[in-house]
Scaffold this motif. Structure first.
Motif, PDB file in Angstrom:
ATOM      1  N   UNK A 188      32.995  34.242  25.030  1.00 54.23           N
ATOM      2  CA  UNK A 188      34.155  34.501  25.904  1.00 54.23           C
ATOM      3  C   UNK A 188      34.044  35.849  26.610  1.00 54.23           C
ATOM      4  N   UNK A 189      33.024  35.984  27.440  1.00 56.58           N
ATOM      5  CA  UNK A 189      32.919  37.261  28.144  1.00 56.58           C
ATOM      6  C   UNK A 189      32.717  37.127  29.647  1.00 56.58           C
ATOM      7  N   UNK A 190      32.708  35.891  30.121  1.00 58.71           N
ATOM      8  CA  UNK A 190      32.575  35.743  31.574  1.00 58.71           C
ATOM      9  C   UNK A 190      33.926  35.328  32.152  1.00 58.71           C
ATOM     10  N   UNK A 191      34.633  36.244  32.799  1.00 53.96           N
ATOM     11  CA  UNK A 191      35.979  35.939  33.308  1.00 53.96           C
ATOM     12  C   UNK A 191      35.977  34.740  34.236  1.00 53.96           C
ATOM     13  N   UNK A 192      36.984  33.902  34.079  1.00 54.02           N
ATOM     14  CA  UNK A 192      37.179  32.790  35.002  1.00 54.02           C
ATOM     15  C   UNK A 192      38.271  33.205  35.979  1.00 54.02           C
ATOM     16  N   UNK A 193      37.916  33.353  37.235  1.00 52.63           N
ATOM     17  CA  UNK A 193      38.902  33.668  38.271  1.00 52.63           C
ATOM     18  C   UNK A 193      38.897  32.511  39.261  1.00 52.63           C
ATOM     19  N   UNK A 194      39.990  31.748  39.299  1.00 52.44           N
ATOM     20  CA  UNK A 194      40.006  30.587  40.199  1.00 52.44           C
ATOM     21  C   UNK A 194      39.933  31.009  41.656  1.00 52.44           C
ATOM     22  N   UNK A 195      39.307  30.149  42.436  1.00 53.84           N
ATOM     23  CA  UNK A 195      39.260  30.429  43.885  1.00 53.84           C
ATOM     24  C   UNK A 195      40.557  29.959  44.512  1.00 53.84           C
ATOM     25  N   UNK A 196      41.365  30.865  44.975  1.00 49.18           N
ATOM     26  CA  UNK A 196      42.653  30.499  45.564  1.00 49.18           C
ATOM     27  C   UNK A 196      42.588  30.725  47.067  1.00 49.18           C
ATOM     28  N   UNK A 197      43.078  29.743  47.791  1.00 53.33           N
ATOM     29  CA  UNK A 197      43.050  29.814  49.255  1.00 53.33           C
ATOM     30  C   UNK A 197      43.729  31.106  49.730  1.00 53.33           C
ATOM     31  N   UNK A 198      43.080  31.810  50.612  1.00 52.50           N
ATOM     32  CA  UNK A 198      43.667  33.002  51.227  1.00 52.50           C
ATOM     33  C   UNK A 198      43.563  34.258  50.382  1.00 52.50           C
ATOM     34  N   UNK A 199      42.957  34.166  49.212  1.00 52.99           N
ATOM     35  CA  UNK A 199      42.956  35.302  48.279  1.00 52.99           C
ATOM     36  C   UNK A 199      42.340  36.563  48.915  1.00 52.99           C
ATOM     37  N   UNK A 200      41.310  36.350  49.729  1.00 50.91           N
ATOM     38  CA  UNK A 200      40.609  37.501  50.326  1.00 50.91           C
ATOM     39  C   UNK A 200      41.538  38.297  51.265  1.00 50.91           C
ATOM     40  N   UNK A 201      42.653  37.688  51.672  1.00 51.21           N
ATOM     41  CA  UNK A 201      43.575  38.391  52.584  1.00 51.21           C
ATOM     42  C   UNK A 201      44.568  39.286  51.828  1.00 51.21           C
ATOM     43  N   UNK A 202      44.650  39.111  50.533  1.00 49.30           N
ATOM     44  CA  UNK A 202      45.673  39.821  49.757  1.00 49.30           C
ATOM     45  C   UNK A 202      45.444  41.339  49.832  1.00 49.30           C
ATOM     46  N   UNK A 203      46.478  42.065  50.203  1.00 49.83           N
ATOM     47  CA  UNK A 203      46.292  43.502  50.428  1.00 49.83           C
ATOM     48  C   UNK A 203      46.664  44.337  49.198  1.00 49.83           C
ATOM     49  N   UNK A 204      47.184  43.681  48.166  1.00 49.54           N
ATOM     50  CA  UNK A 204      47.590  44.431  46.970  1.00 49.54           C
ATOM     51  C   UNK A 204      46.452  44.567  45.975  1.00 49.54           C
ATOM     52  N   UNK A 205      46.840  44.894  44.744  1.00 55.41           N
ATOM     53  CA  UNK A 205      45.867  45.078  43.655  1.00 55.41           C
ATOM     54  C   UNK A 205      45.717  43.755  42.909  1.00 55.41           C
ATOM     55  N   UNK A 206      44.492  43.424  42.489  1.00 58.05           N
ATOM     56  CA  UNK A 206      44.332  42.221  41.666  1.00 58.05           C
ATOM     57  C   UNK A 206      43.201  42.432  40.683  1.00 58.05           C
ATOM     58  N   UNK A 207      43.349  41.853  39.500  1.00 59.25           N
ATOM     59  CA  UNK A 207      42.289  41.979  38.494  1.00 59.25           C
ATOM     60  C   UNK A 207      42.455  40.908  37.421  1.00 59.25           C
ATOM     61  N   UNK A 208      41.365  40.674  36.680  1.00 61.42           N
ATOM     62  CA  UNK A 208      41.383  39.731  35.556  1.00 61.42           C
ATOM     63  C   UNK A 208      41.806  40.486  34.292  1.00 61.42           C
ATOM     64  N   UNK A 209      42.434  39.764  33.365  1.00 59.06           N
ATOM     65  CA  UNK A 209      42.949  40.441  32.157  1.00 59.06           C
ATOM     66  C   UNK A 209      41.867  41.206  31.387  1.00 59.06           C
ATOM     67  N   UNK A 210      40.617  40.775  31.478  1.00 63.63           N
ATOM     68  CA  UNK A 210      39.556  41.470  30.735  1.00 63.63           C
ATOM     69  C   UNK A 210      38.979  42.647  31.526  1.00 63.63           C
ATOM     70  N   UNK A 211      39.514  42.886  32.697  1.00 59.39           N
ATOM     71  CA  UNK A 211      39.050  44.036  33.528  1.00 59.39           C
ATOM     72  C   UNK A 211      40.243  44.921  33.851  1.00 59.39           C
ATOM     73  N   UNK A 212      41.098  45.124  32.900  1.00 60.08           N
ATOM     74  CA  UNK A 212      42.353  45.851  33.099  1.00 60.08           C
ATOM     75  C   UNK A 212      42.061  47.294  33.521  1.00 60.08           C
ATOM     76  N   UNK A 213      42.556  47.735  34.697  1.00 57.30           N
ATOM     77  CA  UNK A 213      42.278  49.123  35.096  1.00 57.30           C
ATOM     78  C   UNK A 213      43.006  50.085  34.163  1.00 57.30           C
ATOM     79  N   UNK A 214      42.284  51.072  33.650  1.00 54.50           N
ATOM     80  CA  UNK A 214      42.886  51.986  32.658  1.00 54.50           C
ATOM     81  C   UNK A 214      44.088  52.731  33.216  1.00 54.50           C
TER      82      UNK A 214
END
Ligand code: NAP
Length: 491
Positions: free
Chosen positions: A145-171
């Motif tokens: 369980x070390x390869x994050x699964x991030x679904x491909x969501x339509x339009x995601x590349x346009x999102x201007x906010x912050x995004x991350x996977x739970x296993x890459x939590x910014x400190x």
């Protein structure tokens, strides 16, 4: 397979890949056996695996610390029943120091090529930074369980906010005042949602499938209990056995015992009723599949968090992501400044950025792509001698501590190494028909379990429905089988 001329000696007797729970313990057991010629490759700059990577708030193990720890280094100082991530990481670091394993670890090294030399009975190991070495035995402790699964969501590349996977939590991430969308309601999400909901302005939780959740009933371990455990280790052993058996009996609920399964489901339904007043919300969080089909979770604060003013549970599928938020199907856009993916890991398929070449130039992960991962007791693979997997195919658990499985695998590997040395052989290979029959039996047993036929889709299964992750039995049975290396199954 016997050599007539003296083959060259490998640089190391054993190479271990990964310094998480499994790899670290393997190093310790090798040391305990007086086998000091080993190296551990670790791609990160620190040891700890899962417990190094997952630093999200609320991250903790859902198996009691007393069994989620090495039998050969039990810790009398656990502060709680369920260990938190910082405490688990500290435990693993302390184990490494105590048994002097850290000096064997080559950090920031990504193994990407393994090739077995049949004449010399050893593996050549290459890393991405150009280092090459040889070892008689290779133990893969890469963790499922070390390869994050991030679904491909339509339009995601346009999102201007912050995004991350739970296993890459910014400190530095501070949820205070933020408007957050959480995608997923699995083991990780239900741990961090109550934490971020304490200060966030808005938390939108996107649920695709609700999990079954049991009460957690966490509690601190009293200083007196810790003192007694320190002074009389057999008391801790007794407590460990008790915790082990309480979990172990639960396996019956997953293996087809309907009465036990119904009793567990009833407990989870009571938990919903006792925690949620609103009948509509109760209905939304109640799964429509059998208890245990997906991993059953434990939490006391998730349902209360869902009822906070600033938290909204949404079940509408996500149509697309916009530059400013999330657009659920048939609803107006919900503006957010942060998207957190609690969407789990890619577990049932294997690493494609690593090549493992066995006998006759066969390539393991390419083969596994065709058949799905298969091994002999999830540990050895026909055609790939002297290579072992920790928590390999069909050795995961839904009911007890995986550390028990890993420790059974240590016994097997060490027994194999000792036996080979006694026989004066360079390698032996699992008979392919034995491995096939073993896997046939596993799939047969899985048929009557809740994981196969419980009415859900889970990460335990590949896309075609084959379950390549779980052991369809008790840990006791696995331990018995793995006490000794099975010489009759090898050629
Ligand atoms: P997970 O349990 O697999 O949960 C993933 C969640 O994301 C599920 O709710 C899933 O919905 C959802 N999801 C995935 N793809 C989606 C998509 N395209 N759209 C919408 N939702 C999507 O993952 P996890 O929480 O990271 O946990 C993974 C495993 O790690 C656990 O099962 C557990 O074994 C381990 N873990 C253990 C602990 C512990 O305490 N020992 C703590 C955390 C994690 P569906 O259900 O519909 O697929």
């Amino acid at each position: 397979m016997n050599s007539t001329t003296t083959p060259p000696l490998p640089q190391y007797e054993t190479a271990v890949i990964g310094a998480g729970f499994g790899g670290l313990g393997m190093g310790i057991r090798l040391k305990m056996a007086g086998r000091n010629s080993f190296i551990i490759f670790e791609r990160a700059a620190e040891l700890g695996g899962t417990w190094r990577d997952n630093t999200y708030p609320g991250c903790a193990c859902d198996i009691p610390s007393i069994v989620y720890s090495f039998s050969f280094d039990q810790n009398p100082n656990w502060s709680r029943k369920f260990p938190t991530q910082p405490e688990l990481l500290a435990y693993l670091k302390a184990c490494a120091e105590k048994f002097d394993v850290r000096s064997h670890i080559r950090f920031q090294t990504n193994v990407n090529h393994l090739a077995f030399n049949e004449k010399e009975g050893m593996w050549t190991i290459q890393t991405a930074d150009g280092y090459t070495t040889t070892a008689r035995y290779v133990v893969s402790a890469m963790g499922p369980l070390n390869r994050p699964h991030v679904p491909r969501l339509k339009g995601f590349e346009l999102f201007s906010g912050l995004s991350f996977h739970s296993s890459k939590w910014p400190q530095t991430f501070d949820p205070a005042g933020r408007r957050i969308a959480v995608i997923g309601t699995g083991a990780s999400a239900i741990q961090f949602i109550p934490q971020i909901a304490k200060t966030a302005a808005q938390v939108d939780v996107y649920q695709r499938t609700p999990p079954w959740i049991l009460p957690r009933s966490d509690e601190p371990v009293s200083p007196t209990r810790q003192k007694w455990f320190k002074r009389f280790p057999f008391l801790q052993q007794l407590a460990r056995s008790r915790a082990y058996w309480l979990l172990e009996i639960g396996v019956l609920a997953f293996l087809g015992n309907e009465a036990m399964n119904r009793a567990a489901e009833k407990q989870a339904r009571n938990h919903i009723d006792a925690s949620i007043a609103d009948p509509q919300l109760r209905e939304i969080v109640t799964p429509n599949y059998q208890f245990g089909c997906k991993r059953a979770l434990i939490s006391d604060d998730y349902y209360p968090a869902l009822q906070q003013e600033n938290v909204t549970l949404l079940t509408d599928p996500i149509e697309e992501i916009t530059s400013t938020g999330v657009l659920p199907k048939n609803r107006p856009e919900r503006p957010v400044d942060t998207i957190i993916f609690g969407t789990g890991f890619v577990a049932s398929e294997f690493l494609l950025d690593m090549k493992i070449f066995g006998r006759d130039n066969r390539e393991l992960f390419g083969e596994w792509q065709q058949t799905g991962p298969e091994a002999y007791y999830g540990t050895a693979v026909s055609g790939y001698p002297n290579l072992f997997f920790l928590l390999g195919p069909n050795t995961g658990l839904g009911h007890n501590s995986v550390v028990l499985m890993i420790e059974a695998q240590y016994n097997y590997i060490l027994d194999y190494i000792n036996a080979l040395e006694k026989k004066g052989r360079l390698f032996l290979d699992v008979k392919s028909q034995v491995q096939e029959e073993h896997n046939r039996q596993i799939q047969q047993k899985l048929k009557s379990t809740v994981w196969q036929d419980g009415g859900c889709v889970s990460w335990y299964q590949m896309e075609n429905g084959k379950n390549t992750t779980l052991w369809p039995g008790s840990t006791l049975h696995y331990h018995r089988k793995m006490k000794r290396w099975h010489h009759k199954s090898y050629e």
